[in-house]
Design a protein around this motif. Sequence first.
Motif, PDB file in Angstrom:
ATOM      1  N   GLU A  95       1.149  -1.134  -0.036  1.00 17.51           N
ATOM      2  CA  GLU A  95       0.187   0.037   0.529  1.00 17.51           C
ATOM      3  C   GLU A  95       0.871   1.245   0.192  1.00 17.51           C
ATOM      4  N   ASP A  96       0.636   2.126  -0.879  1.00 17.21           N
ATOM      5  CA  ASP A  96       1.098   3.450  -1.274  1.00 17.21           C
ATOM      6  C   ASP A  96       0.516   4.389   0.344  1.00 17.21           C
ATOM      7  N   ILE A  97       1.543   5.198   0.835  1.00 17.33           N
ATOM      8  CA  ILE A  97       1.049   5.944   2.013  1.00 17.33           C
ATOM      9  C   ILE A  97       1.314   7.661   1.427  1.00 17.33           C
ATOM     10  N   LEU A  98       0.495   8.151   0.330  1.00 19.81           N
ATOM     11  CA  LEU A  98       0.447   9.087  -0.038  1.00 19.81           C
ATOM     12  C   LEU A  98       0.914  10.782   1.098  1.00 19.81           C
ATOM     13  N   PRO A  99       1.717  11.068   0.546  1.00 22.23           N
ATOM     14  CA  PRO A  99       1.929  12.690   1.701  1.00 22.23           C
ATOM     15  C   PRO A  99       0.557  13.195   1.455  1.00 22.23           C
ATOM     16  N   ASP A 100       0.674  14.095   2.685  1.00 22.62           N
ATOM     17  CA  ASP A 100      -0.545  14.680   2.697  1.00 22.62           C
ATOM     18  C   ASP A 100      -0.652  16.373   2.775  1.00 22.62           C
ATOM     19  N   VAL A 101      -0.666  16.084   0.826  1.00 26.06           N
ATOM     20  CA  VAL A 101      -1.015  17.930  -0.381  1.00 26.06           C
ATOM     21  C   VAL A 101      -2.810  17.006  -0.817  1.00 26.06           C
ATOM     22  N   PRO A 102      -3.153  18.808  -0.865  1.00 25.22           N
ATOM     23  CA  PRO A 102      -4.136  18.929  -1.199  1.00 25.22           C
ATOM     24  C   PRO A 102      -3.680  18.248  -2.689  1.00 25.22           C
ATOM     25  N   GLY A 103      -4.953  17.306  -3.546  1.00 19.13           N
ATOM     26  CA  GLY A 103      -4.580  17.621  -4.583  1.00 19.13           C
ATOM     27  C   GLY A 103      -3.647  16.359  -4.818  1.00 19.13           C
ATOM     28  N   LEU A 104      -2.903  15.614  -4.342  1.00 14.59           N
ATOM     29  CA  LEU A 104      -2.107  14.845  -4.713  1.00 14.59           C
ATOM     30  C   LEU A 104      -2.633  13.137  -5.212  1.00 14.59           C
ATOM     31  N   LYS A 105      -3.482  13.617  -3.547  1.00 14.46           N
ATOM     32  CA  LYS A 105      -4.452  11.930  -4.452  1.00 14.46           C
ATOM     33  C   LYS A 105      -5.230  11.836  -5.226  1.00 14.46           C
ATOM     34  N   GLU A 106      -5.826  12.678  -5.601  1.00 20.45           N
ATOM     35  CA  GLU A 106      -6.369  12.390  -7.153  1.00 20.45           C
ATOM     36  C   GLU A 106      -5.630  12.486  -8.407  1.00 20.45           C
ATOM     37  N   ARG A 107      -4.778  12.905  -8.356  1.00 20.76           N
ATOM     38  CA  ARG A 107      -3.741  12.667  -9.355  1.00 20.76           C
ATOM     39  C   ARG A 107      -3.002  11.653  -9.491  1.00 20.76           C
ATOM     40  N   TRP A 108      -2.474  10.845  -8.811  1.00 24.01           N
ATOM     41  CA  TRP A 108      -1.502   9.568  -8.286  1.00 24.01           C
ATOM     42  C   TRP A 108      -1.507   8.768  -9.398  1.00 24.01           C
ATOM     43  N   GLY A 109      -0.593   8.387  -9.889  1.00 22.87           N
ATOM     44  CA  GLY A 109      -0.880   7.107 -11.141  1.00 22.87           C
ATOM     45  C   GLY A 109      -1.073   7.526 -12.660  1.00 22.87           C
ATOM     46  N   LYS A 110      -1.883   8.984 -12.432  1.00 19.50           N
ATOM     47  CA  LYS A 110      -1.746  10.058 -13.966  1.00 19.50           C
ATOM     48  C   LYS A 110      -1.314  10.995 -13.946  1.00 19.50           C
ATOM     49  N   SER A 111      -0.937  11.994 -13.478  1.00 19.31           N
ATOM     50  CA  SER A 111       0.364  13.337 -13.843  1.00 19.31           C
ATOM     51  C   SER A 111       0.838  12.869 -12.455  1.00 19.31           C
ATOM     52  N   VAL A 112       0.009  12.501 -11.241  1.00 18.60           N
ATOM     53  CA  VAL A 112       1.916  12.029 -10.157  1.00 18.60           C
ATOM     54  C   VAL A 112       1.939  10.529 -10.263  1.00 18.60           C
ATOM     55  N   PHE A 113       3.407  10.685  -9.623  1.00 20.99           N
ATOM     56  CA  PHE A 113       3.852   8.957  -9.856  1.00 20.99           C
ATOM     57  C   PHE A 113       5.613   8.638  -8.623  1.00 20.99           C
ATOM     58  N   HIS A 114       5.561   7.780  -8.607  1.00 22.61           N
ATOM     59  CA  HIS A 114       6.759   7.830  -7.898  1.00 22.61           C
ATOM     60  C   HIS A 114       8.217   6.703  -8.665  1.00 22.61           C
ATOM     61  N   CYS A 115       7.293   6.605 -10.336  1.00 21.41           N
ATOM     62  CA  CYS A 115       8.595   5.922 -10.751  1.00 21.41           C
ATOM     63  C   CYS A 115       9.684   6.201 -11.536  1.00 21.41           C
ATOM     64  N   PRO A 116      10.323   7.009 -12.238  1.00 24.39           N
ATOM     65  CA  PRO A 116      10.775   7.703 -13.344  1.00 24.39           C
ATOM     66  C   PRO A 116      10.518   6.413 -14.164  1.00 24.39           C
TER      67      PRO A 116
END
Length: 294
Positions: free
Chosen positions: A111-132
């Motif tokens: 499970e990915d525990i995402l940083p608590d920044v507004p707007g990040l969760k909604e964009r995870w895997g779409k425009s916010v990533f972890h692997c270059p």
Amino acid sequence: MQFDVIIIGGSYAGMAAALQLARARCRIMMIDAGQRRNRFAEHSHGFLGRDGHAPDQIAEEAKQQLLAYPTVTWTNGKALGAAQAGGGFRIETEAGQTYESTHLILALGVEDILPDVPGLKERWGKSVFHCPYCHGYELDEGSIGVLAVGPISMHQALMLPDWGKTSFFINDTFTPDDEQLAQLSARGVTVVSEPVAEITGHADIRLASGRVISLAGLFTAPATRPTSPLAEQLGCALEEGPLGPFITTNAMKETTIPRIFACGDAARAAGSVSLAVGDGAMAGAATHRSLMFG
């Protein structure tokens, strides 16, 4: 019902392990909760032969190929309990079913525990990533951001300039020392010390002052943890990686408990689809060897 092997987790690692065992005509029970880590991404990249394909498509085709083997049984649902029993293992599911096997493979995923920044969760895997390696090329050398979660984010910040002009948003998580600042400068990374207020638009950073920095994509390093406590229930050792705990295995993917193997993201410090498939293939072959020779 008695099986040779129960595999908990039906994503890439679990299916890769099952395929080796199915081809050896072992009786396999797959228990899958249906929560692949890359379910938020539209495309999978860096996986040889399937570069750019949809993760759903890859997983479904793999499942159908696996189910063509008559010794494979698949059940959807979550494994809630695990224990050693009668020289083997007993698994209980949320539906109240009980299965037993002599060997066990944990392909639990994380499970990915995402940083608590507004707007990040909604964009995870779409425009916010972890692997270059998985998503950097598609940004077409555009402006890239790295959102820090702590000193570990230095690694990402130093990597990403190979994919585009990089800004490093430290966001009050740590203060780079002089040596780190020199490393970042040598790589052409811009350090932004002003706190991040939210992520808007495609992947735009709005700072506390209201200034907006537009980006082609944003990277961050979420903490991770196995999606299930089953490894701990069974007594398997875990170790602490840079992003979180993972199951300890040897080179053959066997855990610290004999006849329990583990593979995929839950059994390495960091992973990808390609590494998960490789780990699964090794775990499947090693489990077959254990079935033969003990």
